[in-house]
Motif scaffolding. Structure first.
Motif, PDB file in Angstrom:
ATOM      1  N   LEU A 101     -15.508   8.690   6.604  1.00  0.00           N
ATOM      2  CA  LEU A 101     -15.026   7.484   7.285  1.00  0.00           C
ATOM      3  C   LEU A 101     -16.088   6.388   7.308  1.00  0.00           C
ATOM      4  CD1 LEU A 101     -13.121   9.141  10.243  1.00  0.00           C
ATOM      5  CD2 LEU A 101     -12.116   7.539   8.598  1.00  0.00           C
ATOM      6  N   LEU A 102     -17.340   6.774   7.498  1.00  0.00           N
ATOM      7  CA  LEU A 102     -18.414   5.781   7.608  1.00  0.00           C
ATOM      8  C   LEU A 102     -18.866   5.237   6.255  1.00  0.00           C
ATOM      9  CD1 LEU A 102     -20.635   7.386  10.384  1.00  0.00           C
ATOM     10  CD2 LEU A 102     -19.300   5.292  10.550  1.00  0.00           C
ATOM     11  N   PHE A 103     -18.969   6.100   5.255  1.00  0.00           N
ATOM     12  CA  PHE A 103     -19.607   5.702   4.008  1.00  0.00           C
ATOM     13  C   PHE A 103     -18.712   5.806   2.772  1.00  0.00           C
ATOM     14  CE2 PHE A 103     -23.024   7.393   6.737  1.00  0.00           C
ATOM     15  CZ  PHE A 103     -23.734   6.222   6.917  1.00  0.00           C
ATOM     16  N   GLY A 104     -17.553   6.393   2.924  1.00  0.00           N
ATOM     17  CA  GLY A 104     -16.708   6.633   1.766  1.00  0.00           C
ATOM     18  C   GLY A 104     -15.516   5.702   1.718  1.00  0.00           C
ATOM     19  N   SER A 105     -14.630   6.030   0.825  1.00  0.00           N
ATOM     20  CA  SER A 105     -13.396   5.269   0.662  1.00  0.00           C
ATOM     21  C   SER A 105     -12.269   5.996   1.386  1.00  0.00           C
ATOM     22  CB  SER A 105     -13.059   5.173  -0.827  1.00  0.00           C
ATOM     23  OG  SER A 105     -12.740   6.458  -1.326  1.00  0.00           O
ATOM     24  N   SER A 106     -11.120   5.339   1.459  1.00  0.00           N
ATOM     25  CA  SER A 106      -9.976   6.015   2.067  1.00  0.00           C
ATOM     26  C   SER A 106      -9.588   7.246   1.246  1.00  0.00           C
ATOM     27  CB  SER A 106      -8.796   5.060   2.214  1.00  0.00           C
ATOM     28  OG  SER A 106      -8.366   4.595   0.954  1.00  0.00           O
ATOM     29  N   LYS A 107      -9.842   7.216  -0.049  1.00  0.00           N
ATOM     30  CA  LYS A 107      -9.545   8.384  -0.884  1.00  0.00           C
ATOM     31  C   LYS A 107     -10.447   9.564  -0.524  1.00  0.00           C
ATOM     32  CE  LYS A 107      -7.480   6.135  -4.866  1.00  0.00           C
ATOM     33  NZ  LYS A 107      -6.146   6.293  -4.406  1.00  0.00           N
ATOM     34  N   SER A 108     -11.716   9.306  -0.244  1.00  0.00           N
ATOM     35  CA  SER A 108     -12.594  10.419   0.151  1.00  0.00           C
ATOM     36  C   SER A 108     -12.174  10.979   1.506  1.00  0.00           C
ATOM     37  CB  SER A 108     -14.071  10.002   0.151  1.00  0.00           C
ATOM     38  OG  SER A 108     -14.323   8.993   1.098  1.00  0.00           O
ATOM     39  N   VAL A 109     -11.734  10.113   2.410  1.00  0.00           N
ATOM     40  CA  VAL A 109     -11.220  10.570   3.704  1.00  0.00           C
ATOM     41  C   VAL A 109      -9.967  11.421   3.475  1.00  0.00           C
ATOM     42  CG1 VAL A 109     -10.202   9.847   5.909  1.00  0.00           C
ATOM     43  CG2 VAL A 109     -12.176   8.615   4.978  1.00  0.00           C
ATOM     44  N   GLY A 110      -9.091  10.950   2.613  1.00  0.00           N
ATOM     45  CA  GLY A 110      -7.859  11.685   2.331  1.00  0.00           C
ATOM     46  C   GLY A 110      -8.132  13.074   1.783  1.00  0.00           C
ATOM     47  N   SER A 132      -3.309   2.825   3.744  1.00  0.00           N
ATOM     48  CA  SER A 132      -4.463   3.714   3.606  1.00  0.00           C
ATOM     49  C   SER A 132      -5.741   3.118   4.192  1.00  0.00           C
ATOM     50  CB  SER A 132      -4.689   4.059   2.131  1.00  0.00           C
ATOM     51  OG  SER A 132      -4.990   2.897   1.394  1.00  0.00           O
ATOM     52  N   GLU A 133      -5.741   1.831   4.476  1.00  0.00           N
ATOM     53  CA  GLU A 133      -6.907   1.173   5.057  1.00  0.00           C
ATOM     54  C   GLU A 133      -6.695   0.812   6.533  1.00  0.00           C
ATOM     55  OE1 GLU A 133      -9.799   0.712   3.485  1.00  0.00           O
ATOM     56  OE2 GLU A 133      -9.034   1.553   1.626  1.00  0.00           O
ATOM     57  N   SER A 134      -5.615   1.274   7.131  1.00  0.00           N
ATOM     58  CA  SER A 134      -5.284   0.844   8.488  1.00  0.00           C
ATOM     59  C   SER A 134      -6.222   1.445   9.531  1.00  0.00           C
ATOM     60  CB  SER A 134      -3.836   1.209   8.835  1.00  0.00           C
ATOM     61  OG  SER A 134      -3.741   2.565   9.176  1.00  0.00           O
ATOM     62  N   ARG A 135      -6.376   0.703  10.583  1.00  0.00           N
ATOM     63  CA  ARG A 135      -7.218   1.144  11.705  1.00  0.00           C
ATOM     64  C   ARG A 135      -6.631   2.391  12.371  1.00  0.00           C
ATOM     65  NH1 ARG A 135     -11.125  -0.742  15.236  1.00  0.00           N
ATOM     66  NH2 ARG A 135     -10.744  -0.341  17.439  1.00  0.00           N
ATOM     67  N   ILE A 136      -5.322   2.458  12.488  1.00  0.00           N
ATOM     68  CA  ILE A 136      -4.677   3.612  13.114  1.00  0.00           C
ATOM     69  C   ILE A 136      -4.951   4.877  12.308  1.00  0.00           C
ATOM     70  CG2 ILE A 136      -2.430   4.632  13.663  1.00  0.00           C
ATOM     71  CD1 ILE A 136      -1.506   1.782  14.426  1.00  0.00           C
ATOM     72  N   GLY A 192      -3.877  12.973   5.355  1.00  0.00           N
ATOM     73  CA  GLY A 192      -4.717  12.881   4.162  1.00  0.00           C
ATOM     74  C   GLY A 192      -3.980  12.217   3.005  1.00  0.00           C
ATOM     75  N   ALA A 193      -2.722  12.571   2.822  1.00  0.00           N
ATOM     76  CA  ALA A 193      -1.924  11.966   1.748  1.00  0.00           C
ATOM     77  C   ALA A 193      -1.748  10.470   1.964  1.00  0.00           C
ATOM     78  CB  ALA A 193      -0.570  12.663   1.653  1.00  0.00           C
ATOM     79  N   VAL A 194      -1.574  10.069   3.219  1.00  0.00           N
ATOM     80  CA  VAL A 194      -1.460   8.642   3.522  1.00  0.00           C
ATOM     81  C   VAL A 194      -2.789   7.946   3.212  1.00  0.00           C
ATOM     82  CG1 VAL A 194      -1.126   6.951   5.378  1.00  0.00           C
ATOM     83  CG2 VAL A 194       0.373   8.947   5.220  1.00  0.00           C
ATOM     84  N   ALA A 195      -3.898   8.585   3.561  1.00  0.00           N
ATOM     85  CA  ALA A 195      -5.214   8.002   3.260  1.00  0.00           C
ATOM     86  C   ALA A 195      -5.437   7.876   1.761  1.00  0.00           C
ATOM     87  CB  ALA A 195      -6.318   8.835   3.905  1.00  0.00           C
ATOM     88  N   LEU A 196      -4.833   8.767   0.982  1.00  0.00           N
ATOM     89  CA  LEU A 196      -4.939   8.678  -0.481  1.00  0.00           C
ATOM     90  C   LEU A 196      -4.095   7.549  -1.064  1.00  0.00           C
ATOM     91  CD1 LEU A 196      -4.858  12.444  -1.484  1.00  0.00           C
ATOM     92  CD2 LEU A 196      -6.797  10.873  -1.664  1.00  0.00           C
ATOM     93  N   GLY A 197      -3.289   6.932  -0.227  1.00  0.00           N
ATOM     94  CA  GLY A 197      -2.466   5.811  -0.691  1.00  0.00           C
ATOM     95  C   GLY A 197      -1.005   6.170  -0.819  1.00  0.00           C
ATOM     96  N   GLY A 198      -0.600   7.272  -0.247  1.00  0.00           N
ATOM     97  CA  GLY A 198       0.776   7.734  -0.369  1.00  0.00           C
ATOM     98  C   GLY A 198       1.820   6.771   0.176  1.00  0.00           C
ATOM     99  N   LEU A 199       1.446   5.879   1.071  1.00  0.00           N
ATOM    100  CA  LEU A 199       2.404   4.905   1.616  1.00  0.00           C
ATOM    101  C   LEU A 199       2.058   3.463   1.246  1.00  0.00           C
ATOM    102  CD1 LEU A 199       3.104   6.316   5.210  1.00  0.00           C
ATOM    103  CD2 LEU A 199       4.473   6.595   3.137  1.00  0.00           C
ATOM    104  N   ASP A 200       1.027   3.290   0.405  1.00  0.00           N
ATOM    105  CA  ASP A 200       0.677   1.922  -0.022  1.00  0.00           C
ATOM    106  C   ASP A 200       1.727   1.402  -0.993  1.00  0.00           C
ATOM    107  OD1 ASP A 200      -1.569   2.206   1.514  1.00  0.00           O
ATOM    108  OD2 ASP A 200      -2.948   2.399  -0.166  1.00  0.00           O
TER     109      ASP A 200
END
Length: 142
Positions: A86-95, A16-20, A133-141
């Motif tokens: 992306l700039l100011f939030g968390s990966s969860k907000s992006v998701g 969920s934190e990856s550059r890709i 979005g699900a991956v950004a929420l941590g779905g694959l962490d």
């Protein structure tokens, strides 16, 4: 004697934190902004994504052109909201922002479906955005 915990290595970074993932989310944001600009500057072309016909009368064209500005502003907002997350939030907000963008695409598809065509121009990519979005929420962490 206590030892200092070692920071996680870059190879063990959560997905969920990856550059890709961040680049993919940025690409979706750019697409949203691009669709919005297109709708504002070229309303007749933007209607092709819905497979709607551009009106022939000048009064109807004026109404459609105005509605396309509203539609374009909506798409630009969605893209900017993803950039801001992306700039100011968390990966969860992006998701969650990406899942919201996917929901908008689903609604657009239902509108087209109600008119008998064009729904897959929206339904085809909505699950992809939701998946990212699900991956950004941590779905694959792990």
């Amino acid at each position: 004697m206590k030892t200092k915990p070692t920071p996680p290595s870059p190879n063990k970074m959560p997905v969920s934190e990856s550059r890709i993932l961040r680049l993919t989310a940025s690409a979706f944001a750019t697409i949203c902004v691009s669709f919005g600009i297109n709708a504002i500057l070229r309303p007749e072309h933007a209607l092709t994504f819905f497979e709607f016909n551009y009106p022939t009368s000048s009064n109807e064209r004026a109404v459609v052109d105005s509605l396309m500005v509203v539609y374009g502003a909506r798409d630009i907002f969605m893209g900017l909201a993803v950039y801001i997350a992306l700039l100011f939030g968390s990966s969860k907000s992006v998701g969650w922002m990406l899942i919201a963008v996917s929901a908008v695409a689903m609604v657009d598809g239902f509108v087209c479906w109600g008119h008998g065509k064009g729904e897959w121009n929206h339904w085809g990519y909505a699950p992809v955005i939701a998946g990212v979005g699900a991956v950004a929420l941590g779905g694959l962490d792990r």
